[in-house]
Enzyme design. Structure first.
Site, short mmCIF file in Angstrom:
data_model
loop_
_atom_site.label_atom_id
_atom_site.label_comp_id
_atom_site.label_asym_id
_atom_site.label_seq_id
_atom_site.Cartn_x
_atom_site.Cartn_y
_atom_site.Cartn_z
N GLY A 83 2.42 2.95 10.83
CA GLY A 83 3.42 4.01 10.67
C GLY A 83 4.56 3.95 11.68
O GLY A 83 5.53 4.70 11.58
N GLY A 129 2.86 -0.83 4.43
CA GLY A 129 2.88 0.59 4.07
C GLY A 129 4.29 1.06 3.79
O GLY A 129 4.88 0.74 2.74
N ASN A 143 0.87 -1.19 0.00
CA ASN A 143 0.00 0.00 0.00
C ASN A 143 0.91 1.24 0.00
O ASN A 143 1.44 1.62 1.04
CB ASN A 143 -0.91 -0.02 1.24
CG ASN A 143 -1.81 1.20 1.30
OD1 ASN A 143 -1.85 2.00 0.35
ND2 ASN A 143 -2.54 1.36 2.39
N TRP A 144 1.05 1.80 -1.18
CA TRP A 144 1.95 2.97 -1.30
C TRP A 144 1.32 4.24 -0.70
O TRP A 144 1.98 5.27 -0.61
CB TRP A 144 2.27 3.23 -2.76
CG TRP A 144 3.20 2.24 -3.40
CD1 TRP A 144 3.68 1.08 -2.85
CD2 TRP A 144 3.77 2.32 -4.71
NE1 TRP A 144 4.51 0.45 -3.74
CE2 TRP A 144 4.57 1.19 -4.89
CE3 TRP A 144 3.67 3.24 -5.76
CZ2 TRP A 144 5.28 0.95 -6.07
CZ3 TRP A 144 4.37 3.02 -6.94
CH2 TRP A 144 5.17 1.89 -7.08
N LYS A 145 0.04 4.18 -0.38
CA LYS A 145 -0.68 5.37 0.13
C LYS A 145 -0.47 6.54 -0.84
O LYS A 145 -0.63 6.33 -2.04
CB LYS A 145 -0.24 5.67 1.56
CG LYS A 145 -0.41 4.43 2.47
CD LYS A 145 -0.24 4.71 3.93
CE LYS A 145 -0.47 3.42 4.71
NZ LYS A 145 -0.37 3.58 6.15
N HIS A 157 -9.76 1.13 4.74
CA HIS A 157 -8.49 1.38 5.45
C HIS A 157 -8.74 2.39 6.58
O HIS A 157 -9.55 3.31 6.42
CB HIS A 157 -7.44 1.93 4.47
CG HIS A 157 -6.07 1.93 5.05
ND1 HIS A 157 -5.65 2.92 5.91
CD2 HIS A 157 -5.04 1.07 4.93
CE1 HIS A 157 -4.40 2.65 6.29
NE2 HIS A 157 -4.00 1.54 5.70
N GLU A 161 -5.29 -4.48 10.82
CA GLU A 161 -4.27 -3.44 10.99
C GLU A 161 -4.58 -2.63 12.27
O GLU A 161 -5.45 -1.74 12.23
CB GLU A 161 -4.27 -2.48 9.81
CG GLU A 161 -3.92 -3.11 8.49
CD GLU A 161 -3.37 -2.10 7.50
OE1 GLU A 161 -2.22 -2.23 7.10
OE2 GLU A 161 -4.09 -1.15 7.15
P1 13P Z 1 2.85 0.87 7.79
O1 13P Z 1 3.42 -0.41 7.21
O2 13P Z 1 3.53 2.08 7.29
O3 13P Z 1 2.76 0.78 9.28
O4 13P Z 1 1.37 1.01 7.24
C1 13P Z 1 0.50 -0.05 7.36
C2 13P Z 1 -0.68 0.25 6.54
O5 13P Z 1 -1.46 1.12 6.87
C3 13P Z 1 -0.85 -0.52 5.30
O6 13P Z 1 -2.15 -0.38 4.81
#
Ligand code: 13P
Length: 254
Positions: A171, A234, A9-11, A95, A165
């Site tokens: 994060g 992420g 998930n590159w956001k 999400h 999650e």
């Molecule tokens: P991180 O891996 O940055 O903690 O994020 C997780 C996430 O929200 C994936 O959808």
């Protein structure tokens, strides 16, 4: 045995098309490794076409959200026909970062149904905001799971994937992440909830992924010591070396 599932998930990263190109180039160096997984890349929507082209040898495409409608006129919405025409096979739905902006479980259900009808696999995200020693988070998880799948029957539920999650972990870095023993306990709990909703055989057919501070340092233990089928990653998915190492951890279990 089904391949482990890995979803990047590159956001809202990287910040430019040129950087997205460079990231895809970095990832493509490990194409042989990634072919052993069921790998999905969920880039920001404007990079979908680029990702379709550059990752076609080693990954499938995912989107980070989608419209809750398939018919009609909706400014800015990513409807399933558009997503499918770009090759999207999986949709991250619900999400926590979208729920924090106001997305409700009722909207999540609508999106899940639209995705299933379109032949896009819904990856339904759930997770508690915080944990306490009284285990209140289990009630919250139960409610979020039930309300996010409301109205789905056992047959259609076979087509979904769940991503657990914990919001308080997202994060963070590996050292602040959820300990594997707690993840194992939560996965058992979720399986039991799915079993209560749909029966044991359907519950067993629904993969549960984990996301939240998955990094090379903790990926191995999280995979080995729990009952997950893969990861939703992420920040570490934006670093080809880290992502490679996480992929290797998924493969050492089998
Ligand atoms: P991180 O891996 O940055 O903690 O994020 C997780 C996430 O929200 C994936 O959808």
């Amino acid at each position: 045995m089904a391949k482990p599932i890995l979803v990047a998930n590159w956001k809202n990263h990287p910040g430019s098309l040129a950087e997205a190109k460079a990231l895809l180039k970095g990832l493509s160096k490990e194409a042989r490794l990634y072919k052993n997984l069921s790998l999905f890349i969920a880039p920001p929507a404007p990079y979908l076409e680029l990702a379709a082209l550059k990752a076609r040898n080693f990954a499938r495409l995912a989107c980070q959200d989608m419209a809750a409608f398939s018919q009609g006129t909706y400014t800015a919405m990513l409807t399933p026909d558009i997503l499918k025409s770009l090759g999207v096979r999986l949709a991250i739905i619900g999400h926590s970062e979208r729920r924090a902006l106001g997305e409700t479980s009722a909207q999540v259900v609508d999106k899940v149904k639209v995705a299933l009808r379109a032949g896009i696999v819904p990856l339904v995200c759930i997770g508690e905001q915080a944990r306490d020693v009284d285990g209140e988070h289990f009630d919250i998880l139960r409610e979020e799971l039930k309300s996010s799948l409301s109205g789905l029957n056992a047959k259609t539920a076979r087509g979904i994937i769940i991503a657990y999650e914990p919001v308080w972990v997202i994060g963070k870095s590996a050292k602040d992440a959820l300990p594997p023993a707690e993840l194992a306990q939560t996965v058992i709990f979720l399986k039991k909830q799915l079993s209560d909703l749909y029966g044991r055989s359907v519950a067993e057919s629904i993969p549960i992924l984990y996301g939240g501070a998955v990094e090379p340092e903790n990926a191995g233990a999280l995979m080995r010591e729990t009952y997950i089928k893969g990861f939703l990653v992420g920040h570490a998915s934006l670093k080809p070396e880290s992502f490679k190492s996480i992929a290797e951890s998924l493969l050492t279990k089998i």
